[in-house]
Design an enzyme around this catalytic site. Structure first.
Site, PDB file in Angstrom:
ATOM      1  N   ASP A 119       0.744  -1.055   0.076  1.00  0.00           N
ATOM      2  CA  ASP A 119       0.081  -0.021  -0.045  1.00  0.00           C
ATOM      3  C   ASP A 119       0.733   1.202   0.067  1.00  0.00           C
ATOM      4  O   ASP A 119       2.062   1.074   0.239  1.00  0.00           O
ATOM      5  CB  ASP A 119      -1.193  -0.058   1.118  1.00  0.00           C
ATOM      6  CG  ASP A 119      -0.238   0.068   2.668  1.00  0.00           C
ATOM      7  OD1 ASP A 119      -1.111   0.068   3.825  1.00  0.00           O
ATOM      8  OD2 ASP A 119       0.787   0.328   2.614  1.00  0.00           O
ATOM      9  N   GLU A 157      -5.986   2.266  -0.370  1.00  0.00           N
ATOM     10  CA  GLU A 157      -4.629   2.328  -0.977  1.00  0.00           C
ATOM     11  C   GLU A 157      -4.062   0.979  -0.901  1.00  0.00           C
ATOM     12  O   GLU A 157      -2.856   0.936  -1.060  1.00  0.00           O
ATOM     13  CB  GLU A 157      -3.677   3.349  -0.505  1.00  0.00           C
ATOM     14  CG  GLU A 157      -3.523   3.059   0.971  1.00  0.00           C
ATOM     15  CD  GLU A 157      -4.442   3.617   2.166  1.00  0.00           C
ATOM     16  OE1 GLU A 157      -3.866   3.806   3.312  1.00  0.00           O
ATOM     17  OE2 GLU A 157      -5.457   3.730   1.792  1.00  0.00           O
TER      18      GLU A 157
END
Length: 841
Positions: free
Chosen positions: A711, A754
């Site tokens: 991420d 994300e």
């Protein structure tokens, strides 16, 4: 009795054929009608589902974000919580409130107004919510519950996420955060109250079992309703959306009554013609059958001329009429005029020139000379299309070989003496008039009957010669109607009237009158033998054929006939349009159809239709075809087989229609269900399904497999500093950078927020580490430029885990790679860490 049998047999056959045709057309139209309704309902349901999934997923992700916020904010105070919740709810009109419950006791809620009742409430004291609330701790995942009756009043959809904090390197359960989505606002924003569909929503539990219907009409899930169903998927939850048209499914195709009426008209016309034909002599019956056979074998060609470029296009039938081959002859206006008979060329040129001048239509009969010197008669029809300035831009039309008809006319002229002899031998007067009451034919029997010679009668008014003065006004009034319609009170009837001889003598006459049309004028023949009924029936059958073709075009249905004896095919214009046939691509043989079918479908389709032809059983199939431009289309086909007199299969008659749009809709719905809308990557559900299948393959063939989770580092600061739009741009850049360094066989997906994951088939832990490092470097070297010129740099942290005996499920792989990702974050970010679980030895 013999006469009754003579006309009852064809009448029965006509009834059976008409009933079969009516049933086949109605069945095809009904299926198409129902399919169109379901496609329309599916499109509208897909839109509603997409809105629901968007609103629910977008708002539930706020809960996960709040859990992450609390996990990194150990000193949470009501003020910090209120500030975070206020900023979060600014762009979310459907969330009613946000709450946080340390150790399952609700200590924080925003907004407080209207939600005071939930403060201090323990989930352990709420049996209906405790199971799902505690399951967040057990699973570590976001869980959706509801719609539920809320403690503070009203109903809502509750999304709960666990919060874990790390103390001295150990993860501890802090509590639960939740958001309440206002169900009524959600339905309004999705447009579910602003639609003409009847709708219902049903929950699906974690085991895939259907739950209760919580919104809408419960009976929509009854199989008898045949409702369209679509899954509504969001993080850790599933619903099923069902819908039907507001007034239910219509089982009456729009053109059904027209088809029934046309078939009934065909039966009545054909039956009446059969009855009248049975009363005529055998010669007339043979002539009728010969002409019907000639009509069945007639062909109509088409052409299209571009007046701006001079290009001329001919259909295959037009090439056949002119005795040329597409491969050897390029049609042109000059070449066409060169094939017109010299004696007719000026007439054709003048008619075509007038059409260009007036931007109108024309019709002309003329002769053509084939390459071998053969002279053929054709009927040419055309119309010119002009632009706004009156300049011709296009001319289209048809050409029909009428040589056989011309030969028949010549034969009739050659036998005129014989026919006159027959008229002289008849005891009945044969008289023909035009629509202006002028006598066109006066037989010898008429001379004897009325006393007027043929020379005296021709060109005179019939009713002035042979009817009483009191009957003339009524007769002339009927002639005016006859001149416009070809109908009248005496046409097709047998009656008596008082006729007048030349010397004024009155005498009773039995009159039988028939009518026919020649060009644009109507003519009447008075005779005991109505030889014009055949022509009238043919005209009505032509009109029915045109109406049937119009109905076929309106429904997009092509009609074909396959002769199983000689392998020849006959296609109508709609079939040519469906298959995009141009020129010599269609030879009229079965092999020509096979050449259009997709190679992957040809074997099954060929075997199926051959079996249907051998067994004379109904045939239905769906297959793909390839257009000349390479486009692939989906076609549905159905056919019936006719047997010959010996009971052997002889012909197949069938229909085709294009179902590509419905197939494309299915593919679009699949993409909506499997693709992340922001990045274009596989969404969480599709990534999990693909990875599960790959793990099964690895287990079966004992091959390595690694999984990477990564991420964006400090992604929240990007959103806080530059805004969520900039955050979206960064997520797209991360997806593109990762895709650029991966193989086609690798599985790349966005799990949420994300967070991304990559499945690496045939890759061990070391190979996975190298791939992760390439991804890290690609991100480190990347950046995105915003509209104001600001460049945003970003990095990612990555965790790698390998499939092994100790890590043999997707859930375990995800946990191990997530733990490795967490270590990468702890060790400074922008780095790769591998799972500590040992690989298979």
């Amino acid at each position: 009795m013999a006469m009754k049998k003579h006309y009852l047999r064809p009448l029965l056959l006509i009834a059976i054929l008409c009933a079969g045709l009516d049933g086949l057309l109605y069945y095809q139209m009904l299926n198409q009608h129902l399919n169109n309704q379901r496609v329309d309902a599916s499109l509208r349901l897909a839109t509603l589902r997409a809105r629901l999934e968007k609103e629910i997923t977008a708002n539930l992700l706020l809960v996960q974000g709040m859990a992450n916020f609390i996990s990194v904010t150990p000193g949470l105070t009501p003020q910090i919580f209120t500030q975070y919740a206020r900023e979060t709810l600014q762009d979310s009109p459907v969330i009613r409130n946000l709450g946080a419950a340390p150790d399952y006791v609700m200590r924080y809620v925003y907004p407080l107004e209207g939600n005071e009742a939930v403060l201090g409430v323990s989930y352990r004291d709420l049996p209906e919510q405790w199971e799902t609330a505690s399951r967040t701790e057990r699973t570590g995942e976001l869980i959706v519950d509801g719609p539920l009756q809320l403690v503070q009043g009203g109903t809502g959809i509750i999304g709960r996420a666990p919060v874990f904090v790390y103390q001295k390197g150990q993860r501890h359960f802090w509590g639960v955060v939740s958001s309440v989505i206002d169900a009524d606002r959600l339905y309004d924003m999705a447009g579910m109250r602003d639609t003409t569909l009847k709708l219902a929503l049903r929950a699906v539990d974690e085991y895939g079992q259907e739950g209760p219907v919580f919104w809408g009409q419960q009976d929509l899930f009854d199989p008898k309703m045949n409702a369209v169903r679509m899954p509504v998927t969001f993080p850790s939850g599933n619903w099923v959306l069902a819908g039907t048209p507001e007034h239910g499914w219509s089982h009456t195709p729009p053109l059904a009554f027209m088809i029934h009426g046309l078939v009934l008209l065909l039966f009545l016309v054909s039956g009446f013609a059969a009855y009248r034909a049975a009363r005529r002599n055998h010669l007339i019956e043979q002539t009728r059958e010969s002409l019907n056979h000639a009509q069945a074998l007639s062909h109509l060609g088409s052409w299209d001329a571009d007046m701006r470029t001079g290009d001329l296009w001919w259909s295959d039938e037009t090439f056949r009429i002119f005795g040329t081959d597409r491969e050897e002859h390029t049609p042109s206006l000059r070449g066409f005029l060169g094939m017109v008979h010299p004696d007719d060329r000026e007439l054709v040129e003048n008619q075509f020139a007038e059409s260009l001048r007036s931007c109108g239509s024309y019709s002309v009969d003329h002769r053509i000379i084939l390459a071998d010197g053969t002279v053929r008669h054709v009927q040419e029809r055309g119309i010119t299309e002009c632009d706004a300035t009156g300049t011709p831009i296009r001319s289209t039309g048809t050409i029909q070989d009428i040589t056989d008809r011309k030969l028949i006319e010549d034969a009739l002229k050659a036998n005129e003496a014989q026919m006159r002899a027959m008229a002289e031998a008849s005891h009945d007067a044969l008289i023909m008039i035009d629509s202006d009451d002028h006598i066109m034919f006066w037989s010898p029997a008429a001379e004897r009957m009325f006393g007027w010679t043929r020379k005296e009668a021709l060109g005179r008014s019939l009713h002035l010669l042979v009817t009483q003065e009191s009957d003339r006004e009524k007769a002339w009034k009927g002639l005016k109607h006859f001149a416009a319609t070809g109908q009248g009170p005496v046409v097709g009837s047998v009656m008596e009237f008082m006729a007048v001889k030349k010397d004024g003598e009155l005498f009773p006459v039995e009159r039988s009158v028939a009518a026919f049309r020649l060009g644009n004028s109507y003519y009447a023949v008075g005779s005991l033998r109505d030889i014009t009924q055949r022509k009238k029936a043919e005209q009505e059958l032509h009109a029915f054929s045109d109406r049937l073709e119009l109905a076929s075009r309106a429904g997009g249905i092509g009609v074909w006939e396959w002769n199983l004896k000689d392998d020849s095919l006959i296609w109508d214009e709609q079939m040519l349009a469906i298959y995009k046939i141009r020129g010599g691509e269609f030879s009229g043989l079965y092999e020509a159809w096979k050449g259009r079918v997709h190679p992957a479908d040809i074997t099954a389709a060929h075997n199926a239709i051959q079996e249907a032809g051998r067994s004379a059983s109904p045939w239905e199939w769906e297959f793909r075809i390839i257009w000349p431009d390479g486009s692939v289309r989906h076609v549905r086909a159905a056919a019936l087989t006719r047997r010959d007199a010996q009971g052997q299969p002889e012909h197949m008659i069938g229909v085709n229609w294009d179902v590509t749009e419905s197939r494309m809709l299915q593919e679009q719905l699949h993409n909506l269900a499997t693709t992340d809308a922001l990045t274009g990557l596989a969404n969480r559900r599709w990534f999990m399904e693909q990875t599960e299948r790959e793990l099964e393959r690895c287990s079966r063939y004992d091959s390595p497999f690694s999984l990477i989770m990564f991420d964006a580092d400090k992604f929240k600061s990007v959103n806080d500093t530059y805004g969520h739009d900039a955050g979206d741009i960064v997520l797209k850049a991360i997806a593109e950078a990762a895709r650029s360094v991966l193989r086609e066989v690798d599985i790349l997906g966005r799990l949420g927020g994300e967070e991304f994951a990559v499945g690496l088939p045939e890759t061990d832990i070391e190979g996975g580490r190298l791939v992760a490092e390439r991804i890290r470097l690609a991100m480190q070297d990347s950046g995105v430029e915003l509209e104001d010129g600001t460049t945003v740099r970003f990095t990612v942290s990555l965790g790698v885990a390998e499939y092994s005996e100790a890590c043999s499920s997707l859930e375990t792989l995800l946990k191990q790679s997530d733990m490795a990702l967490y270590r990468a974050k702890q060790n400074g970010r922008n780095r790769v860490e591998c799972s500590l679980v040992p690989p298979v030895q």
